[in-house]
Design an enzyme around this catalytic site. Sequence first.
Site, mmCIF file in Angstrom:
data_model
loop_
_atom_site.group_PDB
_atom_site.id
_atom_site.type_symbol
_atom_site.label_atom_id
_atom_site.label_comp_id
_atom_site.label_asym_id
_atom_site.label_seq_id
_atom_site.Cartn_x
_atom_site.Cartn_y
_atom_site.Cartn_z
ATOM 1 N N SER A 20 0.841 -1.204 0.000
ATOM 2 C CA SER A 20 0.000 0.000 0.000
ATOM 3 C C SER A 20 0.868 1.243 0.000
ATOM 4 O O SER A 20 1.925 1.278 0.637
ATOM 5 C CB SER A 20 -0.880 0.012 1.251
ATOM 6 O OG SER A 20 -1.519 1.270 1.366
ATOM 7 N N TYR A 54 -0.404 -0.237 10.051
ATOM 8 C CA TYR A 54 -0.742 -0.693 8.688
ATOM 9 C C TYR A 54 0.403 -0.399 7.709
ATOM 10 O O TYR A 54 0.796 -1.270 6.917
ATOM 11 C CB TYR A 54 -2.023 0.024 8.264
ATOM 12 C CG TYR A 54 -2.539 -0.290 6.897
ATOM 13 C CD1 TYR A 54 -3.283 -1.437 6.655
ATOM 14 C CD2 TYR A 54 -2.330 0.596 5.837
ATOM 15 C CE1 TYR A 54 -3.793 -1.703 5.388
ATOM 16 C CE2 TYR A 54 -2.839 0.341 4.576
ATOM 17 C CZ TYR A 54 -3.570 -0.806 4.353
ATOM 18 O OH TYR A 54 -4.068 -1.063 3.105
ATOM 19 N N LYS A 93 2.562 -3.046 5.557
ATOM 20 C CA LYS A 93 2.498 -3.025 4.097
ATOM 21 C C LYS A 93 3.873 -2.859 3.463
ATOM 22 O O LYS A 93 4.142 -3.385 2.389
ATOM 23 C CB LYS A 93 1.547 -1.913 3.639
ATOM 24 C CG LYS A 93 0.076 -2.224 3.917
ATOM 25 C CD LYS A 93 -0.315 -3.588 3.376
ATOM 26 C CE LYS A 93 -1.788 -3.713 3.048
ATOM 27 N NZ LYS A 93 -2.138 -5.093 2.613
HETATM 28 P P1 NAD Z 1 -12.071 -4.892 2.005
HETATM 29 O O1 NAD Z 1 -12.291 -4.581 3.435
HETATM 30 O O2 NAD Z 1 -13.216 -4.700 1.053
HETATM 31 O O3 NAD Z 1 -11.563 -6.393 1.820
HETATM 32 C C1 NAD Z 1 -10.715 -7.025 2.728
HETATM 33 C C2 NAD Z 1 -11.281 -8.398 3.006
HETATM 34 O O4 NAD Z 1 -10.373 -9.118 3.837
HETATM 35 C C3 NAD Z 1 -12.632 -8.337 3.744
HETATM 36 O O5 NAD Z 1 -13.627 -9.021 3.013
HETATM 37 C C4 NAD Z 1 -12.337 -9.001 5.081
HETATM 38 O O6 NAD Z 1 -13.420 -9.752 5.608
HETATM 39 C C5 NAD Z 1 -11.151 -9.883 4.725
HETATM 40 N N1 NAD Z 1 -10.367 -10.261 5.909
HETATM 41 C C6 NAD Z 1 -10.028 -9.474 6.953
HETATM 42 N N2 NAD Z 1 -9.356 -10.179 7.870
HETATM 43 C C7 NAD Z 1 -9.249 -11.441 7.384
HETATM 44 C C8 NAD Z 1 -8.650 -12.626 7.881
HETATM 45 N N3 NAD Z 1 -8.036 -12.639 9.060
HETATM 46 N N4 NAD Z 1 -8.718 -13.753 7.118
HETATM 47 C C9 NAD Z 1 -9.349 -13.742 5.920
HETATM 48 N N5 NAD Z 1 -9.956 -12.637 5.416
HETATM 49 C C10 NAD Z 1 -9.908 -11.506 6.133
HETATM 50 O O7 NAD Z 1 -10.838 -4.002 1.554
HETATM 51 P P2 NAD Z 1 -10.060 -3.901 0.157
HETATM 52 O O8 NAD Z 1 -9.872 -2.465 -0.106
HETATM 53 O O9 NAD Z 1 -10.667 -4.748 -0.889
HETATM 54 O O10 NAD Z 1 -8.625 -4.478 0.588
HETATM 55 C C11 NAD Z 1 -7.985 -5.559 -0.039
HETATM 56 C C12 NAD Z 1 -6.499 -5.432 0.197
HETATM 57 O O11 NAD Z 1 -5.994 -4.292 -0.495
HETATM 58 C C13 NAD Z 1 -6.102 -5.242 1.656
HETATM 59 O O12 NAD Z 1 -4.905 -5.949 1.914
HETATM 60 C C14 NAD Z 1 -5.858 -3.761 1.747
HETATM 61 O O13 NAD Z 1 -4.997 -3.444 2.818
HETATM 62 C C15 NAD Z 1 -5.241 -3.494 0.408
HETATM 63 N N6 NAD Z 1 -5.305 -2.107 -0.022
HETATM 64 C C16 NAD Z 1 -6.456 -1.537 -0.420
HETATM 65 C C17 NAD Z 1 -6.454 -0.219 -0.854
HETATM 66 C C18 NAD Z 1 -7.683 0.419 -1.385
HETATM 67 O O14 NAD Z 1 -7.600 1.574 -1.882
HETATM 68 N N7 NAD Z 1 -8.840 -0.225 -1.301
HETATM 69 C C19 NAD Z 1 -5.268 0.526 -0.858
HETATM 70 C C20 NAD Z 1 -4.088 -0.087 -0.460
HETATM 71 C C21 NAD Z 1 -4.114 -1.404 -0.055
#
Ligand code: NAD
Length: 302
Positions: free
Chosen positions: A147, A160, A164
């Site tokens: 991230s 976080y 990351k």
């Molecule tokens: P999101 O919250 O929609 O999805 C994350 C999913 O992970 C959720 O469905 C949650 O239930 C699941 N989860 C959480 N803990 C868990 C565990 N212990 N075991 C299994 N599943 C688990 O968020 P997202 O934005 O889709 O995030 C996906 C990834 O992308 C994450 O790693 C997040 O940190 C990363 N990310 C997202 C963004 C963004 O802009 N959305 C930016 C940088 C990084």
Amino acid sequence: MAELRFDDQVAVVTGAGGGLGREYALLLARRGAAVVVNDISAGADDAAANVVEEIRAFGGRAAVDTHSVATPEGGAAIIDTAVDAYGRVDIVINNAGIVRDKSFHNLTPDLLDVVLDVHLRGAFYVTQPAWRLMREQRYGRVVFTSSSSGILGNFGQSNYGAAKMALVGLTRVLAAEGERYGLRVNAIAPSALTGMTEANLTDFVGDLAPHYVAPVVAWLAHRDVSVNGEVFTSGAGRVARFFIGMTTGYTNPGLTIEHVAAHIDEIRDETGYTVPAGPADEFAAISAAARQAAATQDPRPA
Ligand code: NAD
């Protein structure tokens, strides 16, 4: 170009009950992969099962898994689900994630642990059992999720951001370890409007739907991927590369505090920077600079 497909391949996508992970699972399944859709199921929330239903509805192959990535047992069980259902694992996409934002002076150990457990330790727990199989079969693709919050730094996200950026280190090391076994390991730093980010990305002008990121992750998971140990940023249909660059720097065998202070602009100057492929490249640059400095009869005055 012929359609890039995943027929006869087995993919595990963690945290795929919604957001980005769901899009990755749907795209891989549409292109022929059998997909283990992992997400923790809290109470009546059957997010992962719903995604499996979506995949089966278009004729794709998918299996549900509701173990947490955050324990060694959970990680092993997720990979077991893939092996039990489909007999192998070719692709692991470490996507599961949570945020527990707090400015650093207010951060508590529990807020640190829970974030490290899911993002960082979870990536180890899920990837390691798959890695052992991939190493033996001499084929595998791993994607970690980094991230910009860590790579670039974001207020209130010390837990976080540290997790990351640690995943960039894991990406680099596993890329080096897996290369000779036919394994490829890369990372995505996504930008998308999801449950995780809806509170923070409201000022963004444009369409940050999570499906825009899926083609990038799918290519990193593909047999033909041409890169290893790299980090890509993607959102709203844009994809670019983050890299660690190194400036030419300043060399002086008699280096003092005052030299550092006087030459800080030269030390930081990005002109002629390089992108070391590994520690050997850095050592080569250090020794070349030291040889050149010795030949020009340093120490120079500050
Ligand atoms: P999101 O919250 O929609 O999805 C994350 C999913 O992970 C959720 O469905 C949650 O239930 C699941 N989860 C959480 N803990 C868990 C565990 N212990 N075991 C299994 N599943 C688990 O968020 P997202 O934005 O889709 O995030 C996906 C990834 O992308 C994450 O790693 C997040 O940190 C990363 N990310 C997202 C963004 C963004 O802009 N959305 C930016 C940088 C990084």
